[in-house]
Design an enzyme around this catalytic site. Structure first.
Site, PDB file in Angstrom:
ATOM      1  N   HIS A  25       0.853  -1.189   0.000  1.00  0.00           N
ATOM      2  CA  HIS A  25       0.000   0.000   0.000  1.00  0.00           C
ATOM      3  C   HIS A  25       0.885   1.234   0.000  1.00  0.00           C
ATOM      4  O   HIS A  25       1.934   1.237   0.633  1.00  0.00           O
ATOM      5  CB  HIS A  25      -0.918   0.015   1.239  1.00  0.00           C
ATOM      6  CG  HIS A  25      -2.069   0.935   1.067  1.00  0.00           C
ATOM      7  ND1 HIS A  25      -1.972   2.279   1.339  1.00  0.00           N
ATOM      8  CD2 HIS A  25      -3.317   0.715   0.607  1.00  0.00           C
ATOM      9  CE1 HIS A  25      -3.135   2.837   1.056  1.00  0.00           C
ATOM     10  NE2 HIS A  25      -3.962   1.929   0.615  1.00  0.00           N
TER      11      HIS A  25
ATOM     12  N   ASP B 188      -7.852  -5.500   0.197  1.00  0.00           N
ATOM     13  CA  ASP B 188      -8.423  -6.337  -0.852  1.00  0.00           C
ATOM     14  C   ASP B 188      -7.924  -7.765  -0.852  1.00  0.00           C
ATOM     15  O   ASP B 188      -8.359  -8.565  -1.682  1.00  0.00           O
ATOM     16  CB  ASP B 188      -8.172  -5.684  -2.216  1.00  0.00           C
ATOM     17  CG  ASP B 188      -9.131  -4.519  -2.403  1.00  0.00           C
ATOM     18  OD1 ASP B 188     -10.251  -4.620  -1.882  1.00  0.00           O
ATOM     19  OD2 ASP B 188      -8.747  -3.523  -3.019  1.00  0.00           O
TER      20      ASP B 188
HETATM   21  N1  CMC Z   1       4.012  -7.364  -5.116  1.00  0.00           N
HETATM   22  C1  CMC Z   1       5.344  -7.343  -5.339  1.00  0.00           C
HETATM   23  N2  CMC Z   1       6.135  -6.299  -5.167  1.00  0.00           N
HETATM   24  C2  CMC Z   1       5.550  -5.171  -4.755  1.00  0.00           C
HETATM   25  C3  CMC Z   1       4.167  -5.086  -4.488  1.00  0.00           C
HETATM   26  C4  CMC Z   1       3.388  -6.250  -4.698  1.00  0.00           C
HETATM   27  N3  CMC Z   1       2.075  -6.244  -4.463  1.00  0.00           N
HETATM   28  N4  CMC Z   1       3.855  -3.830  -4.085  1.00  0.00           N
HETATM   29  C5  CMC Z   1       4.998  -3.149  -4.098  1.00  0.00           C
HETATM   30  N5  CMC Z   1       6.037  -3.964  -4.488  1.00  0.00           N
HETATM   31  C6  CMC Z   1       7.469  -3.618  -4.550  1.00  0.00           C
HETATM   32  C7  CMC Z   1       7.804  -2.830  -5.804  1.00  0.00           C
HETATM   33  O1  CMC Z   1       8.182  -3.686  -6.865  1.00  0.00           O
HETATM   34  C8  CMC Z   1       8.921  -1.963  -5.301  1.00  0.00           C
HETATM   35  O2  CMC Z   1      10.083  -2.772  -5.218  1.00  0.00           O
HETATM   36  P1  CMC Z   1      11.545  -2.146  -5.569  1.00  0.00           P
HETATM   37  O3  CMC Z   1      11.786  -1.125  -4.480  1.00  0.00           O
HETATM   38  O4  CMC Z   1      12.467  -3.292  -5.532  1.00  0.00           O
HETATM   39  O5  CMC Z   1      11.417  -1.526  -6.923  1.00  0.00           O
HETATM   40  C9  CMC Z   1       8.533  -1.636  -3.878  1.00  0.00           C
HETATM   41  O6  CMC Z   1       7.730  -2.762  -3.453  1.00  0.00           O
HETATM   42  C10 CMC Z   1       7.726  -0.360  -3.723  1.00  0.00           C
HETATM   43  O7  CMC Z   1       6.624  -0.449  -4.600  1.00  0.00           O
HETATM   44  P2  CMC Z   1       5.916   0.789  -5.274  1.00  0.00           P
HETATM   45  O8  CMC Z   1       5.202   0.321  -6.523  1.00  0.00           O
HETATM   46  O9  CMC Z   1       6.889   1.917  -5.402  1.00  0.00           O
HETATM   47  O10 CMC Z   1       4.869   1.166  -4.159  1.00  0.00           O
HETATM   48  P3  CMC Z   1       3.663   2.127  -4.339  1.00  0.00           P
HETATM   49  O11 CMC Z   1       3.438   2.740  -3.026  1.00  0.00           O
HETATM   50  O12 CMC Z   1       3.849   3.038  -5.499  1.00  0.00           O
HETATM   51  O13 CMC Z   1       2.472   1.116  -4.738  1.00  0.00           O
HETATM   52  C11 CMC Z   1       0.595  -0.277  -4.640  1.00  0.00           C
HETATM   53  C12 CMC Z   1       1.430   0.765  -3.910  1.00  0.00           C
HETATM   54  C13 CMC Z   1      -0.671  -0.560  -3.851  1.00  0.00           C
HETATM   55  C14 CMC Z   1       0.196   0.254  -6.031  1.00  0.00           C
HETATM   56  C15 CMC Z   1       1.444  -1.566  -4.799  1.00  0.00           C
HETATM   57  O14 CMC Z   1       1.825  -2.054  -3.539  1.00  0.00           O
HETATM   58  C16 CMC Z   1       0.707  -2.652  -5.598  1.00  0.00           C
HETATM   59  O15 CMC Z   1       0.746  -2.645  -6.825  1.00  0.00           O
HETATM   60  N6  CMC Z   1       0.038  -3.628  -4.888  1.00  0.00           N
HETATM   61  C17 CMC Z   1      -0.736  -4.632  -5.552  1.00  0.00           C
HETATM   62  C18 CMC Z   1      -2.070  -4.091  -5.994  1.00  0.00           C
HETATM   63  C19 CMC Z   1      -3.020  -3.910  -4.823  1.00  0.00           C
HETATM   64  O16 CMC Z   1      -3.186  -4.808  -4.005  1.00  0.00           O
HETATM   65  N7  CMC Z   1      -3.683  -2.742  -4.800  1.00  0.00           N
HETATM   66  C20 CMC Z   1      -4.701  -2.455  -3.784  1.00  0.00           C
HETATM   67  C21 CMC Z   1      -4.314  -1.327  -2.879  1.00  0.00           C
HETATM   68  S1  CMC Z   1      -5.416  -1.214  -1.464  1.00  0.00           S
HETATM   69  C22 CMC Z   1      -6.938  -0.807  -2.171  1.00  0.00           C
HETATM   70  C23 CMC Z   1      -6.962   0.590  -2.682  1.00  0.00           C
HETATM   71  O17 CMC Z   1      -6.719   1.508  -1.890  1.00  0.00           O
HETATM   72  O18 CMC Z   1      -7.258   0.770  -3.852  1.00  0.00           O
END
Ligand code: CMC
Length: 432
Positions: free
Chosen positions: A309, A367
């Site tokens: 998140h 989720d």
């Molecule tokens: N699986 C694998 N790796 C992940 C994941 C994941 N679900 N989430 C983040 N990472 C890794 C990402 O690859 C990155 O690694 P590195 O530093 O080596 O490049 C690091 O963790 C930071 O990730 P980020 O994409 O910069 O984090 P963010 O804050 O921009 O993204 C997020 C947040 C929710 C988009 C992401 O965690 C994600 O894609 N999760 C899966 C989708 C999901 O479950 N979304 C629902 C969110 S809760 C409901 C809502 O509010 O909508």
């Protein structure tokens, strides 16, 4: 707002300075007002993904991502989940205070009297192919509402805004149910105003004209809880979209429709649908290590859906509550041996002990379990994000109201770091 600290930024090349003021919120990190930067130093700020940017002032929802705290108007989500109802939470989000008994009765009564949609709007659904994604149908029908409810489109009129708020919260389950029935090829079931909000929703989804539909109390309770937990989450992508669209002065149905579109993506509201697809793809516990290896492989775009998140870096308090409800729902519906739940629990356990997820502070989010509950309620996967939209409508409305009611409201207009070509001369097509 009174500044609580001051910062001075100096351009070492020109010697020009800018004095910046910071404000203290009621709770949370201080916020630096960077508005003078452009005037004083000719500078814009650059913050892709808004990692460090507060886009607005708000009194609605507070999140402490490190401590796993979520408050709606100051009330902890755990207390609201245990004691409140979705309509009471909607009232709280929109009006700022918990309602008295009289206020809640009046609000519920108003919502129940606005549940029907114009018959012409119902005919829109026939224009969609039977397999159109319900999010496409829902966002289109919401946008079309502006063509029907001309009596309440003056965004500068507080009573118009209130009528809109009641209308959209009342009608969104009807709009969603109509999309679902269209996909199924079943006749639309009209709302029943003697049923509570969630019971009415389930009835519109599952009743058929030829047979009585029996409502399971646990299904109604679980749905109400899921709607409470998804009702608001401060400046998330879809809420920010509603604010940005709304800041242009567009009608509120257009702004909410934009929010639905933004919610659809798998990184946001589409994650609940993606979690179930992922669990089915993994199939069995034995396949978890192979799947996690793909998630960790930077060449592979696979993510562990339902994990991670932007704000929660310790745990998502909503996930804890949902996990408990998931067990209750499955056991009360006699499906405690659900293989998807077993797989999800094992996946969660393995990921929570895996260095990749631990070091990146990736925990199950809201989720990870919601889809399993929706499946147990017989809501199909393609409707999951629509369920999220029904809940989040309350938050979108509260944020839109707050923004429009703010006399300091300005059109949202970000700037950019331009890295394209500098001015050049047009080349005639024959000379390229
Ligand atoms: N699986 C694998 N790796 C992940 C994941 C994941 N679900 N989430 C983040 N990472 C890794 C990402 O690859 C990155 O690694 P590195 O530093 O080596 O490049 C690091 O963790 C930071 O990730 P980020 O994409 O910069 O984090 P963010 O804050 O921009 O993204 C997020 C947040 C929710 C988009 C992401 O965690 C994600 O894609 N999760 C899966 C989708 C999901 O479950 N979304 C629902 C969110 S809760 C409901 C809502 O509010 O909508």
């Amino acid at each position: 707002m009174t500044p609580t600290s001051k910062f001075q930024l100096t351009n070492l090349s020109t010697g020009k300075t800018s004095e910046l003021e910071a404000y203290s919120p009621t709770v949370g990190s201080d916020v630096l007002n960077i508005a003078p930067l452009q005037k004083d130093l000719g500078l814009f700020t650059y913050d892709p993904g808004f990692m460090s940017t507060a886009a607005c002032e708000s009194k609605i929802t507070y999140i402490d991502g490190d401590r796993g705290i979520l408050l709606y108007r100051g009330y902890p989500i755990e207390q609201l989940a245990e004691k409140s109802s979705f309509l009471e939470v909607s009232y709280l989000l929109i009006y700022g205070e918990l309602p008295t008994k009289l206020q809640l009765d009046a609000f519920q009564n108003s919502i129940m009297r606005h549940t029907m949609i114009n018959e012409s709007l119902l005919r829109f659904y026939n224009g969609f192919h039977y397999d159109a994604h319900p999010m496409a149908q829902v966002s289109a029908v919401i946008a079309s509402m502006a063509a029907f409810y001309h009596d309440s489109l003056d965004i500068h009129n507080a009573r118009h805004r209130e009528i809109f708020a009641h209308r959209i919260i009342a009608k969104i389950p009807t709009i969603a149910a109509a999309a679902y029935k269209h996909i199924l090829g079943q006749p639309f079931i009209y709302p029943k105003n003697d049923l509570p909000y969630c019971a009415n929703l389930l009835n519109m989804f599952f009743a058929v004209p030829c047979e009585q539909y029996r409502l399971e109390p646990i299904a109604v309770q679980a749905l109400d809880l899921l709607l409470i937990l998804h009702a608001d989450h401060e400046q998330n992508a879809s809420t920010s979209t509603v604010r940005l669209a709304g800041s242009t002065g567009t009608n509120p149905y257009a702004a909410i429709s934009a929010g639905v579109a933004a919610l659809w993506g798998p990184a946001h509201g589409g994650a609940n649908e993606a979690v179930l697809s992922m669990l089915e793809e993994i199939g069995t516990v034995d396949n978890i290590p192979k799947f996690l290896a793909r998630v960790k492989d930077k060449q592979d775009n696979t993510r562990l859906m339902g994990f991670g998140h932007r704000v929660y870096k310790n745990f998502d308090p909503r996930a804890k509550i949902i996990r408990e409800m998931c067990h209750r729902v499955l056991s009360e519906l006699g499906r405690a041996d659900n293989p998807l739940l077993e797989l999800a629990l094992k996946l969660e356990e393995i990921a929570l002990h895996d260095e990749y997820f631990v070091s990146r502070k990736l925990y199950p989010n809201v989720d990870f379990y919601s889809g399993i509950i929706y499946s147990a309620l017989n809501i199909p996967r393609y409707m999951f994000t629509v369920m999220f939209a029904i809940a989040r409508t309350a938050g979108w409305v509260a944020h839109w109201q707050e923004m429009i009611g703010d006399p300091a409201m300005k059109i949202g207009r970000p700037r950019q770091l331009y890295t394209g070509p500098t001015e050049r001369t047009y080349v005639d097509i024959g000379k390229r």
